[in-house]
Design an enzyme around this catalytic site. Sequence first.
Site, PDB file in Angstrom:
ATOM      1  N   GLU A 193       0.341   5.291   0.606  1.00 21.51           N
ATOM      2  CA  GLU A 193      -0.616   6.307   1.064  1.00 21.51           C
ATOM      3  C   GLU A 193      -0.216   7.703   0.587  1.00 21.51           C
ATOM      4  O   GLU A 193       0.874   7.919   0.035  1.00 21.51           O
ATOM      5  CB  GLU A 193      -0.740   6.232   2.586  1.00 21.51           C
ATOM      6  N   ASN A 215       0.838  -1.196   0.000  1.00 18.72           N
ATOM      7  CA  ASN A 215       0.000   0.000   0.000  1.00 18.72           C
ATOM      8  C   ASN A 215       0.874   1.247   0.000  1.00 18.72           C
ATOM      9  O   ASN A 215       1.957   1.275   0.599  1.00 18.72           O
ATOM     10  CB  ASN A 215      -1.020   0.000   1.145  1.00 18.72           C
ATOM     11  N   GLU A 241      -2.948  -4.608  -3.178  1.00 15.69           N
ATOM     12  CA  GLU A 241      -3.404  -5.484  -4.268  1.00 15.69           C
ATOM     13  C   GLU A 241      -3.413  -4.728  -5.587  1.00 15.69           C
ATOM     14  O   GLU A 241      -3.014  -5.241  -6.639  1.00 15.69           O
ATOM     15  CB  GLU A 241      -4.821  -5.994  -3.986  1.00 15.69           C
TER      16      GLU A 241
HETATM   17  N1  THU Z   1      -5.333  -1.541   2.424  1.00 14.43           N
HETATM   18  C1  THU Z   1      -4.753  -2.326   1.470  1.00 14.43           C
HETATM   19  O1  THU Z   1      -3.616  -2.095   1.061  1.00 14.43           O
HETATM   20  N2  THU Z   1      -5.474  -3.382   0.996  1.00 14.43           N
HETATM   21  C2  THU Z   1      -6.734  -3.706   1.419  1.00 14.43           C
HETATM   22  O2  THU Z   1      -7.369  -4.569   0.821  1.00 14.43           O
HETATM   23  C3  THU Z   1      -7.285  -3.043   2.594  1.00 14.43           C
HETATM   24  C4  THU Z   1      -6.669  -1.739   2.946  1.00 14.43           C
HETATM   25  C5  THU Z   1      -4.571  -0.373   2.908  1.00 14.43           C
HETATM   26  C6  THU Z   1      -5.104   0.947   2.438  1.00 14.43           C
HETATM   27  C7  THU Z   1      -4.554   1.885   3.483  1.00 14.43           C
HETATM   28  O3  THU Z   1      -3.247   2.295   3.082  1.00 14.43           O
HETATM   29  C8  THU Z   1      -4.434   1.033   4.729  1.00 14.43           C
HETATM   30  O4  THU Z   1      -4.593  -0.305   4.306  1.00 14.43           O
HETATM   31  C9  THU Z   1      -5.468   1.346   5.793  1.00 14.43           C
HETATM   32  O5  THU Z   1      -6.739   1.321   5.270  1.00 14.43           O
END
Ligand code: THU
Length: 123
Positions: A44, A42, A55
Amino acid sequence: MTGEELVTLAERAAENAYAPYSNYHVGAVLLLKDGRTIEGCNVESAAYPLGVCAERTAISKAASEGVRPGDIDAIGINASPCGGCRQWLHEWQVERVYFRRADGSIADYAPASKLLPDTWDLP
Ligand code: THU
């Protein structure tokens, strides 16, 4: 590669997460049918809604290298995929989905559409 192995790789990929706002580190690893693996984490943003899930990072990396729906055998994730990512996993026809549940066990769904009852597709 087993689901456990893929999820272990995803846990390692999560170490690259850029998640200074949530501090929630997610990793996802694709296993392609040709044997290659592609990692994502992820990423941000200070403008919160612009962040990207692990994903979708992995699938975007794969797509940019020419991978197409039907080329992905499996994905391992260190957390349960959100609803939006489930739609992506369905779009990309991922055949096997493994993720780590909060209780530590490995969830196993095949194909990805099992994670999205009554899937929506463009008519
Ligand atoms: N997040 C993911 O990377 N994949 C998911 O399927 C659920 C949420 C991340 C997004 C964000 O950076 C962090 O988790 C908190 O929501």
